[in-house]
Design an enzyme around this catalytic site. Structure first.
Site, PDB file in Angstrom:
ATOM      1  CB  VAL A 271      71.529  67.305 -12.986  1.00  0.00           C
ATOM      2  CG1 VAL A 271      70.368  68.205 -13.365  1.00  0.00           C
ATOM      3  CG2 VAL A 271      72.738  67.630 -13.864  1.00  0.00           C
ATOM      4  CG  HIS A 272      72.995  66.617  -6.806  1.00  0.00           C
ATOM      5  ND1 HIS A 272      74.058  67.348  -6.338  1.00  0.00           N
ATOM      6  CD2 HIS A 272      71.887  67.384  -6.598  1.00  0.00           C
ATOM      7  CE1 HIS A 272      73.631  68.503  -5.859  1.00  0.00           C
ATOM      8  NE2 HIS A 272      72.319  68.546  -6.000  1.00  0.00           N
ATOM      9  CG  ASP A 273      70.087  61.794  -8.164  1.00  0.00           C
ATOM     10  OD1 ASP A 273      70.965  61.806  -7.281  1.00  0.00           O
ATOM     11  OD2 ASP A 273      68.884  61.984  -7.927  1.00  0.00           O
TER      12      ASP A 273
END
Length: 351
Positions: A271-273
């Site tokens: 979940v990069h963001d």
């Protein structure tokens, strides 16, 4: 460093996107964060769908006063590539959001950003979790943005680390490498504390969300559901959680888990963001290293590749602060706790 609890005023640009959606919900759960403008960039899905997703998520979270605007409809110089295989045809996996009641702003995203930065110099943090198309256009219109904005946080790039779109390129940078190159060029020579904070794959892939995290979110939200994320299900069943927000996130994340497993990364989701959002909110610890970033725009096989000169070998001034350390466990404690509290509040308001 963190500034947890200090008031934060955000300009957010995204391409919603499952991890963009989770990041937006997290930001909307924070009492000290004010999302002043939410702008949409084409990337994971076409820009019209990004805006619909943003409007629907705002309404799902009980936040209808945020202006949602559309900017560019395509990258600066190359055709748009989207990722239905990663985020689903609507960008939110298996989740089904009601059609939003609100409407997209009649104003162009770039105009809103420039106007806000001019009216509130030194007060606004820009969070960019999409290709950098809109921000590059805003810099063309107002070259003083690096001085007018309080902070800039970017999710993008990979530095001496495997890419997730090509062997060397990260998705956001690969979609619009020319925009990314313009953005980093605009910051070269700025004081270090004004350089963009860059959350690249080597840090964001450490933020591995797993089914047990979703179960913990359900517990924190007071959900009676023991299992929110089903294993891969050919019958296409959805979460039966009573809470609409939990149901949406669970169904979106199951799609993301399945995508990562399909590419032999395990039943998990990067979940990069979410990590970039937590930095923008001043809610998590991190460390950075100044560097001069180059974005490759010419070579076919290497287009979108980002290279960092940490040692000054190019003889150029730094244009970025690349995150070099984070704490995944603390990030999940912060994010899950805050979203769980929002879900409880929404249940109380609805009851």
């Amino acid at each position: 460093m963190t500034e947890s609890g200090a008031p934060v005023r955000l300009l957010v640009d995204n391409d919603t996107g499952i991890d963009d959606a989770l990041a937006l919900v997290y930001l909307l759960s924070l009492s000290h964060v004010d999302v002043e403008v939410l702008t949409s960039t084409p990337g994971n899905v076409a820009v019209e769908q990004v805006a619909r997703n943003n409007l629907a998520l705002l309404e799902l979270c009980g936040r209808t006063g945020v202006e949602v605007a559309v900017g560019a409809t395509a990258p600066l110089e190359i055709p748009l590539t989207t990722t239905p295989e990663t985020h689903g045809p609507q960008g939110i996996g298996y989740a089904e959001l009601p059609a939003p009641e609100g409407a997209v702003s009649p104003h162009h995203a770039v105009d809103l950003w420039v106007e806000a930065a001019r009216q509130h110099p030194g007060e606004l943090t820009a969070l960019l979790t999409a290709p950098l198309t809109n921000f590059a256009l805003a810099l063309r219109k107002e070259p003083r943005l690096p001085k007018l904005l309080k902070r800039v946080v970017i999710m993008g790039g990979s530095y001496y680390y495997q890419g997730n779109t090509t062997p060397t390129a990260e998705w956001n940078t690969h979609v619009d490498p020319h925009a990314a190159a313009e953005v980093f060029a605009a910051f070269e020579g700025e004081p270090e504390d004004r350089l963009p904070i860059v959350c690249a794959l080597e840090m964001t892939e450490r933020i591995e969300l797993r089914p047990e995290h979703v179960a913990e979110l359900g517990r924190l939200a007071g959900s009676a559901e023991a299992e929110l994320v089903l294993p891969e299900d050919p019958e296409g069943r959805r979460s039966t959680a009573a809470n609409p927000l939990l149901r949406c996130l669970s169904d979106a994340l199951r799609f993301y888990f399945e995508f990562h497993r399909h590419y032999d990364q395990g039943y998990l989701a990067h979940v990069h963001d979410v990590f970039a959002a937590a930095i923008a909110a001043g809610a998590v610890d991190y460390r950075t290293r100044p560097a001069t970033v180059h974005v490759e725009t010419g070579s076919g096989l290497l287009v979108g590749t980002t290279v960092a000169d940490y040692r000054g070998l190019w003889g150029r001034k730094p244009n970025a602060r690349i995150v070099s350390w984070n704490d995944p466990e603390a990030t999940f404690r912060e994010v899950l706790g805050s979203i769980g509290a929002l879900a409880r509040r929404l249940d109380s308001a609805g009851g």
